[in-house]
Design an enzyme around this catalytic site. Structure first.
Site, mmCIF file in Angstrom:
data_model
loop_
_atom_site.group_PDB
_atom_site.id
_atom_site.type_symbol
_atom_site.label_atom_id
_atom_site.label_comp_id
_atom_site.label_asym_id
_atom_site.label_seq_id
_atom_site.Cartn_x
_atom_site.Cartn_y
_atom_site.Cartn_z
ATOM 1 N N HIS A 134 -19.074 7.154 -48.136
ATOM 2 C CA HIS A 134 -20.381 6.744 -47.620
ATOM 3 C C HIS A 134 -20.141 5.964 -46.337
ATOM 4 O O HIS A 134 -19.449 4.943 -46.338
ATOM 5 C CB HIS A 134 -21.145 5.882 -48.622
ATOM 6 C CG HIS A 134 -22.491 5.460 -48.115
ATOM 7 N ND1 HIS A 134 -23.626 6.218 -48.306
ATOM 8 C CD2 HIS A 134 -22.874 4.374 -47.388
ATOM 9 C CE1 HIS A 134 -24.654 5.610 -47.735
ATOM 10 N NE2 HIS A 134 -24.227 4.492 -47.169
ATOM 11 N N CYS A 135 -20.713 6.438 -45.244
ATOM 12 C CA CYS A 135 -20.498 5.815 -43.940
ATOM 13 C C CYS A 135 -21.710 4.958 -43.585
ATOM 14 O O CYS A 135 -22.827 5.477 -43.441
ATOM 15 C CB CYS A 135 -20.275 6.886 -42.866
ATOM 16 S SG CYS A 135 -19.990 6.204 -41.213
ATOM 17 N N VAL A 136 -21.487 3.654 -43.450
ATOM 18 C CA VAL A 136 -22.600 2.756 -43.112
ATOM 19 C C VAL A 136 -23.064 2.958 -41.684
ATOM 20 O O VAL A 136 -24.213 2.658 -41.349
ATOM 21 C CB VAL A 136 -22.191 1.280 -43.334
ATOM 22 C CG1 VAL A 136 -21.916 1.005 -44.800
ATOM 23 C CG2 VAL A 136 -20.979 0.903 -42.468
#
Length: 356
Positions: free
Chosen positions: A200-202
């Site tokens: 999951h890439c913020v």
């Protein structure tokens, strides 16, 4: 050009200057860069080293005795919001930082490079890469990463083979109540199961999975290329301006009577050069890591869990106590071109076209 007749400070005028303890801008800036690089390296090593993870945990316990409990709760709420919920904070921060860098490049460097007769092709290349980068950035943000639903559950189950170590058969997601296809994972931030889950890439506020890994790799490549191009142009400009014109030897006296180097009158340019150079190395290192994963047909999730040699150490695997432990082996790699084709032409997309 830059005032060769600038008055020099003589030893007779300020005989006690050598006794004044002072750290100039370059020393502080180099210390700052060294601390940033050291922190990044420690984070990368600590993510895979249990000993350093223990040190970080003990350090957090020590700080818990120093920081008031109310402040701890506030910090935990902020951290939970930033890293454990979907929000646009880092997306906005990403765009602000990119805007600031390009504004400084346009305001300070672009015009001066034109005066020094730099080629316009090199000067406009960062802008071209910016446009392409923003396109892939938007695609990474809005594209469905491969969310598993009741409607496509059977489709995803046919794509990858179960290795019976990291991805055993007939395992259901306790949250989604769906059978988990091989190479899938439930994202606690997005609260969904994602096919071929990577991470999951913020920065894009989205999961990276089977359907948007290609956009994320293109976004990362163009971001690295734009930072590297700007770093090269800015460095060449600074070298030509400072070294070739001997500005680094020129000095002047500031309002406090201190001797200063003339080239430090461009602090923003020096800071920009240092920032984009460090950013280029960091992004380049991460890009190489992502390309390695793509070439070997691994995901970040699988790479992180791959160091657990024995399956009984994997908490997500439910096995009988008498079951023999098995070593994990990557069974999904089928050669460089097949691995890359799988990323840029996802198998599920081909299945859906056949279904239609």
């Amino acid at each position: 050009m830059f005032g060769g007749g600038t008055p020099e400070l003589s030893a007779e005028s300020y005989p006690d200057k050598r006794n004044i303890p002072r750290m100039d801008f370059l020393v502080l800036f180099l210390l700052y860069l060294a601390l940033v690089l050291l922190g990044f390296v420690m984070i990368c090593i600590g993510s895979k080293t249990h000993y350093l993870q223990g040190l970080i945990s003990r350090g957090a316990q020590i700080f818990s005795y120093v920081i008031p409990e109310c402040l701890q709760r506030a910090m935990l709420r902020v951290l939970h919001y930033l890293f454990h919920t979907r929000n646009y904070t880092f997306v906005i921060l990403h765009l602000i930082l990119q805007g600031m860098v390009y504004t400084e490049y346009t305001w300070e460097i672009f015009g001066l490079c034109q005066q020094l007769e730099f080629s316009l092709y090199y000067l406009f290349l960062p802008y071209l890469l910016l446009i392409v980068n923003l396109v892939f950035f938007a695609l990474s943000c809005v594209t469905n990463p491969g969310t598993i639903t009741k409607a496509n559950e059977l489709l995803f189950l046919q794509v990858y083979e179960f290795d019976e170590v990291m991805f055993p058969k007939n395992v259901r997601c306790p949250t989604c109540d769906l059978r988990k296809p091989a190479r899938s994972k439930h994202c606690s931030v997005c609260n969904r199961c994602v096919h071929r889950f990577d991470h999951h890439c913020v920065w894009v506020n989205n999961c990276i999975g089977a359907w948007n890994t290609r956009y994320f790799l293109s976004y990362l490549w163009t971001l690295t290329a734009s930072a590297a191009t700007m770093a090269v142009v800015s460095t060449v400009f600074l070298v030509r301006l400072v070294v070739m014109s001997d500005v680094y030897l020129q000095t002047y006296v500031d309002d406090l009577g201190h001797l200063q180097y003339l080239f430090l009158t461009f602090p923003r340019i020096v800071f920009l050069v240092g920032f984009v150079v460090v950013l280029s190395f960091l992004l380049g290192g991460y890009l190489c890591f992502c390309l390695y994963l793509a070439a070997t047909n691994q995901t970040t999730n699988e790479w992180y869990k791959g160091d657990r040699a024995w399956c009984q150490h994997c908490p997500h695997m439910a096995r009988p106590p008498a079951a023999e432990p098995q070593a994990y082996r990557n069974i999904h790699s089928h050669g460089l071109w097949s691995n890359l084709r799988e990323i840029f032409l996802p198998a599920t997309a081909r299945y859906e076209r056949k279904k239609k």
